[in-house]
Design an enzyme around this catalytic site. Structure first.
Site: not given
Length: 217
Positions: A86-87
């Protein structure tokens, strides 16, 4: 050093994968839009397609800016595939979200990093990856490679587990410079990665070898 490709283009990802050196993929909303991928369902399906091509981590970016929105999106993205990272942007709410997601066993990539202070907070929060944007720093008369070197030294000194993922890589020389200062990962467009192969002396040497082989027939 790990090699990630920075794109949402499936053909380019396949080409990099076939080269045999690809370790992962990074994407963002701009790259998705460039490929004409719009709508939540299409974007989520595209992330799954990417995961099915590569063996390594695939960074999928949240679009929310508030903490709860980041958490909701982050959990949804992580549930798509075990390769999803997850960025999250390096903001106050982003750091909070990284800490919580990390505690839940979800891999994170802290993005849009431009200073050692931001890098320190992200590592303290437990980010899996940290993405300093070297090209954008260079565009603003700041040495992006020097920032990578500072962060690598700091992380090594304090033995942080966060991996330094050099982003906004513009050209092949950026990749070489990142390797020289000890970046754990680079993410680059396909042409920058393929540029590592090219050298005129290799072409000249190969042409000479082939010419000599013909004389042996």
């Amino acid at each position: 050093m790990k090699f990630f490709i920075d794109t949402a283009n499936l053909d380019q990802i396949k080409e990099a994968q076939e080269l045999g050196v690809l370790d992962g993929v990074t994407t963002n909303p701009s790259l998705m839009a460039k490929e004409g991928i719009t709508g939540e369902k299409n974007i989520l399906n595209h992330y799954i397609e990417i995961c099915n091509i590569v063996n390594g981590d695939v960074s999928a970016e949240v679009r929310s800016t508030d903490y709860q929105g980041m958490m909701d999106e982050g959990r949804k993205l992580a549930a798509l595939h075990n390769q999803i990272t997850v960025k999250v942007p390096c903001t106050i709410n982003g750091i909070k979200a990284i800490k919580t997601l990390t505690n839940e066993g979800i891999k994170t990539n802290c993005t849009l990093v431009f200073s050692p202070g931001q890098a320190l907070l992200a590592a303290k929060a437990g980010a899996t990856y940290l993405s300093p944007f070297i090209g954008r720093l260079d565009d603003n008369s700041t040495d992006g490679i020097e920032l990578i070197a500072q962060i690598v030294e700091m992380y090594n000194y304090y033995e942080f587990d966060t991996q330094v993922l050099a982003a906004s890589v513009r050209h092949t020389m950026h990749i070489i410079q990142c390797a020289e200062v000890g970046a754990d990962v680079i993410t680059a467009p396909l042409n920058a990665i393929m540029g590592l192969i090219n050298h005129p002396l290799t072409d000249i040497g190969l042409a000479k070898f082939l010419e000599d082989y013909k004389k042996m027939d």
